[in-house]
Design a protein around this motif. Sequence first.
Motif, mmCIF file in Angstrom:
data_model
loop_
_atom_site.group_PDB
_atom_site.id
_atom_site.type_symbol
_atom_site.label_atom_id
_atom_site.label_comp_id
_atom_site.label_asym_id
_atom_site.label_seq_id
_atom_site.Cartn_x
_atom_site.Cartn_y
_atom_site.Cartn_z
ATOM 1 N N ILE A 230 0.564 -1.075 0.197
ATOM 2 C CA ILE A 230 -0.253 -0.001 -0.473
ATOM 3 C C ILE A 230 0.815 1.220 -0.293
ATOM 4 O O ILE A 230 1.414 1.787 0.932
ATOM 5 C CB ILE A 230 -0.526 0.145 1.042
ATOM 6 N N PRO A 231 0.922 2.321 -1.105
ATOM 7 C CA PRO A 231 1.494 3.109 -0.754
ATOM 8 C C PRO A 231 1.139 4.270 -0.063
ATOM 9 O O PRO A 231 0.015 4.896 -0.245
ATOM 10 C CB PRO A 231 1.410 4.046 -2.613
ATOM 11 N N LEU A 232 1.680 4.687 1.277
ATOM 12 C CA LEU A 232 0.983 5.621 2.376
ATOM 13 C C LEU A 232 0.895 6.848 2.025
ATOM 14 O O LEU A 232 2.483 7.146 0.894
ATOM 15 C CB LEU A 232 1.710 5.174 3.465
ATOM 16 N N LYS A 233 0.804 7.886 2.114
ATOM 17 C CA LYS A 233 0.825 9.358 2.142
ATOM 18 C C LYS A 233 2.120 9.586 3.296
ATOM 19 O O LYS A 233 1.850 9.665 3.318
ATOM 20 C CB LYS A 233 -0.241 9.955 2.365
ATOM 21 N N LYS A 234 3.152 10.450 2.347
ATOM 22 C CA LYS A 234 3.953 10.234 3.002
ATOM 23 C C LYS A 234 4.316 11.036 4.033
ATOM 24 O O LYS A 234 3.246 12.555 3.906
ATOM 25 C CB LYS A 234 5.051 10.543 2.349
ATOM 26 N N GLY A 235 4.645 11.397 4.873
ATOM 27 C CA GLY A 235 4.208 12.151 5.687
ATOM 28 C C GLY A 235 3.140 12.546 6.766
ATOM 29 O O GLY A 235 2.806 13.685 7.285
#
Length: 332
Positions: A230-235
């Motif tokens: 899953i590509p998490l929202k960085k930051g």
Amino acid sequence: MNEKEIIQYAINNIQKGGAIDLEWKENHNDSPIDGELLLHLNQHTIELYAAIKKELRGLHLAKIEELAVSQNPFIIVAQRIFPKIKEELRKRNIAYLEANGNIFLNKNEIYLYIDGNPPIELKHKTTNRAFTKTGLKVIYQFLIKDCINNTYREIAEVTGAGIGTLNTIFNGLKEEGFILQLTKNELLIENKKILLDKWVLEYEKRLKPTLAIGTFRFLNKDDFYNWKDIPLKKGKTMWGGESAGDLLTNYLRPEELTLYTNEETSELMKNYRFVPDLEGNIKIFKPFWRDEQENTNTVHPLLAYGDLMNKGDRRCTETAQKIYNEYLQDQF
């Protein structure tokens, strides 16, 4: 309720049934064992080395298991033991006795299991001023950055604490022996590992419940097995708990996923195809820190360690210890 009251309540309550008789021999030596408990049942007598605790949490399980091995036969006595912890003790075949008379014992061909007595509620004493919800946020920064000698303004910017509140927190830490005044302008954190252990315990009780966003599941249940992709929202969003434990150690296969996020619920549902579900296997919390995390998709190892220690089961405590050994030990 103090330790003597706990053991007396436990003995009185379990003897009400008439089939079991208990004797208590207090230990006056400097030892982790508080005394010996003699249990008489059907002409059988079992002598148990006993340790007494007011409250039992997941954080204590590793130490209790050590005692159960070194002080065999062993029993832990507590005012109240939460159901999940009792389940873990039974899995490890560690005898326990609650102040209300609930008991588990499986030794020498004697099996006792009583679990129907209502709990005796804990009455917590007033918390030290340093371990309020705000204080826990401040202590977290001290533990991960050792920024205790920063200015109050700098600490306030990172933690959101008011200047007056910071003064109260510092005084509370000094009272408990966690801060040493080296010079007029220089402070040192003392007993840092003890402070970490206390932070872990108090975080679970006082701060973490206030951060809960909700419990979810994946719309497609098979997505759970591919959670690492899953590509998490960085930051904005980071893995905590068991998921962080897996990513940091490659040792644990999560049964439950934990996220800390600043994303709105609608964004979580849209971006990750989450569905609210009280029985779900995804727990989501708000971050309590203000500063930017390093470029990583996991929370700081200290927070992952705390999440895992508070889970209490063996696989999580083993993973927590690996995190401590690899990422934290040199700081404590």
